[in-house]
Design a protein around this motif. Structure first.
Motif, PDB file in Angstrom:
ATOM      1  N   ASN A   1       8.106   5.266  -9.415  1.00  0.00           N
ATOM      2  CA  ASN A   1       6.875   4.472  -9.388  1.00  0.00           C
ATOM      3  C   ASN A   1       5.746   5.321  -8.816  1.00  0.00           C
ATOM      4  O   ASN A   1       5.458   5.264  -7.630  1.00  0.00           O
ATOM      5  CB  ASN A   1       7.050   3.197  -8.560  1.00  0.00           C
ATOM      6  CG  ASN A   1       5.793   2.342  -8.543  1.00  0.00           C
ATOM      7  OD1 ASN A   1       4.797   2.650  -9.192  1.00  0.00           O
ATOM      8  ND2 ASN A   1       5.827   1.266  -7.787  1.00  0.00           N
TER       9      ASN A   1
ATOM     10  N   SER B   1      -0.772   9.522  -6.713  1.00  0.00           N
ATOM     11  CA  SER B   1       0.236   9.507  -7.765  1.00  0.00           C
ATOM     12  C   SER B   1       1.056  10.801  -7.765  1.00  0.00           C
ATOM     13  O   SER B   1       2.287  10.770  -7.890  1.00  0.00           O
ATOM     14  CB  SER B   1      -0.431   9.300  -9.125  1.00  0.00           C
ATOM     15  OG  SER B   1       0.533   9.318 -10.144  1.00  0.00           O
TER      16      SER B   1
ATOM     17  N   GLN C   1       3.404  10.633  -4.905  1.00  0.00           N
ATOM     18  CA  GLN C   1       4.472   9.685  -5.193  1.00  0.00           C
ATOM     19  C   GLN C   1       5.493  10.270  -6.159  1.00  0.00           C
ATOM     20  O   GLN C   1       6.690   9.989  -6.045  1.00  0.00           O
ATOM     21  CB  GLN C   1       3.899   8.386  -5.754  1.00  0.00           C
ATOM     22  CG  GLN C   1       3.133   7.579  -4.729  1.00  0.00           C
ATOM     23  CD  GLN C   1       2.330   6.452  -5.343  1.00  0.00           C
ATOM     24  OE1 GLN C   1       1.907   6.513  -6.494  1.00  0.00           O
ATOM     25  NE2 GLN C   1       2.095   5.411  -4.548  1.00  0.00           N
TER      26      GLN C   1
ATOM     27  N   MET D   1     -11.420   4.593  -2.715  1.00  0.00           N
ATOM     28  CA  MET D   1     -10.278   4.714  -3.622  1.00  0.00           C
ATOM     29  C   MET D   1     -10.801   5.022  -5.014  1.00  0.00           C
ATOM     30  O   MET D   1     -10.935   4.155  -5.868  1.00  0.00           O
ATOM     31  CB  MET D   1      -9.452   3.422  -3.596  1.00  0.00           C
ATOM     32  CG  MET D   1      -8.183   3.516  -4.397  1.00  0.00           C
ATOM     33  SD  MET D   1      -7.129   4.816  -3.758  1.00  0.00           S
ATOM     34  CE  MET D   1      -5.587   4.318  -4.425  1.00  0.00           C
TER      35      MET D   1
ATOM     36  N   ARG E   1      -6.681   8.398  -6.372  1.00  0.00           N
ATOM     37  CA  ARG E   1      -5.558   7.741  -7.048  1.00  0.00           C
ATOM     38  C   ARG E   1      -4.639   8.786  -7.693  1.00  0.00           C
ATOM     39  O   ARG E   1      -3.418   8.681  -7.632  1.00  0.00           O
ATOM     40  CB  ARG E   1      -6.080   6.750  -8.086  1.00  0.00           C
ATOM     41  CG  ARG E   1      -5.043   5.770  -8.570  1.00  0.00           C
ATOM     42  CD  ARG E   1      -5.654   4.722  -9.499  1.00  0.00           C
ATOM     43  NE  ARG E   1      -6.823   4.054  -8.966  1.00  0.00           N
ATOM     44  CZ  ARG E   1      -6.813   3.032  -8.113  1.00  0.00           C
ATOM     45  NH1 ARG E   1      -5.670   2.573  -7.674  1.00  0.00           N
ATOM     46  NH2 ARG E   1      -7.928   2.473  -7.702  1.00  0.00           N
TER      47      ARG E   1
ATOM     48  N   SER F   1       2.458   5.072  -9.274  1.00  0.00           N
ATOM     49  CA  SER F   1       1.325   4.266  -9.744  1.00  0.00           C
ATOM     50  C   SER F   1      -0.033   4.759  -9.231  1.00  0.00           C
ATOM     51  O   SER F   1      -1.062   4.427  -9.790  1.00  0.00           O
ATOM     52  CB  SER F   1       1.504   2.817  -9.297  1.00  0.00           C
ATOM     53  OG  SER F   1       1.456   2.746  -7.875  1.00  0.00           O
TER      54      SER F   1
ATOM     55  N   GLU G   1      -1.140   3.776  -6.414  1.00  0.00           N
ATOM     56  CA  GLU G   1      -1.589   2.711  -5.511  1.00  0.00           C
ATOM     57  C   GLU G   1      -1.119   3.006  -4.090  1.00  0.00           C
ATOM     58  O   GLU G   1      -0.015   3.500  -3.883  1.00  0.00           O
ATOM     59  CB  GLU G   1      -1.036   1.366  -5.962  1.00  0.00           C
ATOM     60  CG  GLU G   1      -1.554   0.907  -7.309  1.00  0.00           C
ATOM     61  CD  GLU G   1      -3.051   0.669  -7.313  1.00  0.00           C
ATOM     62  OE1 GLU G   1      -3.583   0.131  -6.326  1.00  0.00           O
ATOM     63  OE2 GLU G   1      -3.688   1.021  -8.318  1.00  0.00           O
ATOM     64  N   MET G   2      -1.939   2.658  -3.122  1.00  0.00           N
ATOM     65  CA  MET G   2      -1.540   2.768  -1.716  1.00  0.00           C
ATOM     66  C   MET G   2      -0.555   1.641  -1.446  1.00  0.00           C
ATOM     67  O   MET G   2      -0.840   0.482  -1.745  1.00  0.00           O
ATOM     68  CB  MET G   2      -2.751   2.618  -0.800  1.00  0.00           C
ATOM     69  CG  MET G   2      -3.832   3.644  -1.028  1.00  0.00           C
ATOM     70  SD  MET G   2      -5.235   3.489   0.122  1.00  0.00           S
ATOM     71  CE  MET G   2      -5.633   1.757   0.077  1.00  0.00           C
ATOM     72  N   ASP G   3       0.607   1.986  -0.921  1.00  0.00           N
ATOM     73  CA  ASP G   3       1.589   0.963  -0.593  1.00  0.00           C
ATOM     74  C   ASP G   3       2.433   1.426   0.589  1.00  0.00           C
ATOM     75  O   ASP G   3       2.300   2.555   1.061  1.00  0.00           O
ATOM     76  CB  ASP G   3       2.450   0.614  -1.807  1.00  0.00           C
ATOM     77  CG  ASP G   3       3.179   1.804  -2.397  1.00  0.00           C
ATOM     78  OD1 ASP G   3       3.512   2.751  -1.656  1.00  0.00           O
ATOM     79  OD2 ASP G   3       3.431   1.787  -3.613  1.00  0.00           O
TER      80      ASP G   3
ATOM     81  N   THR H   1       4.651   4.592   0.177  1.00  0.00           N
ATOM     82  CA  THR H   1       3.884   5.839   0.229  1.00  0.00           C
ATOM     83  C   THR H   1       3.488   6.139   1.667  1.00  0.00           C
ATOM     84  O   THR H   1       3.585   7.279   2.123  1.00  0.00           O
ATOM     85  CB  THR H   1       2.633   5.735  -0.666  1.00  0.00           C
ATOM     86  OG1 THR H   1       3.048   5.412  -1.996  1.00  0.00           O
ATOM     87  CG2 THR H   1       1.858   7.038  -0.677  1.00  0.00           C
TER      88      THR H   1
END
Length: 85
Positions: free
Chosen positions: A59, A49, A52, A40, A45, A61, A63-65, A68
């Motif tokens: 959002n 983003s 996303q 990462m 990143r 960000s 970040e992996m979530d 996503t």
């Protein structure tokens, strides 16, 4: 389909999020210039983003979530989860 996205999102309460290499691979498969480092890093990143911003502009960000993972790149994880159960 919003209901399908909700089901996929719920799956990540049971199944852990995919790892960095998975996100990198899936983003590359849908056309994003993603490093395939398995780490990462800043470039990864930034690509997350950017992705996303298209699917969840409120959002981005990087970040992996779960949101996503269940967006367009997450369709194949659903097939994997279905094969487990």
């Amino acid at each position: 389909d919003p209901s399908l996205l909700e089901v996929r999102r719920a799956v990540f309460q049971i199944v852990p999020l995919p790892d960095v290499p998975w996100f990198q691979q899936k983003l590359a498969q849908v056309g994003y210039q993603t490093p395939q480092t398995g780490v990462m890093d800043t470039a990864t990143r930034e690509v997350i983003s950017t992705f996303q911003m298209k699917y969840r502009p409120t959002n981005a960000s990087g970040e992996m979530d779960a949101e996503t993972a269940v967006a367009d790149i997450g369709k194949s994880i659903w097939d994997t989860v279905k094969s487990i159960f």
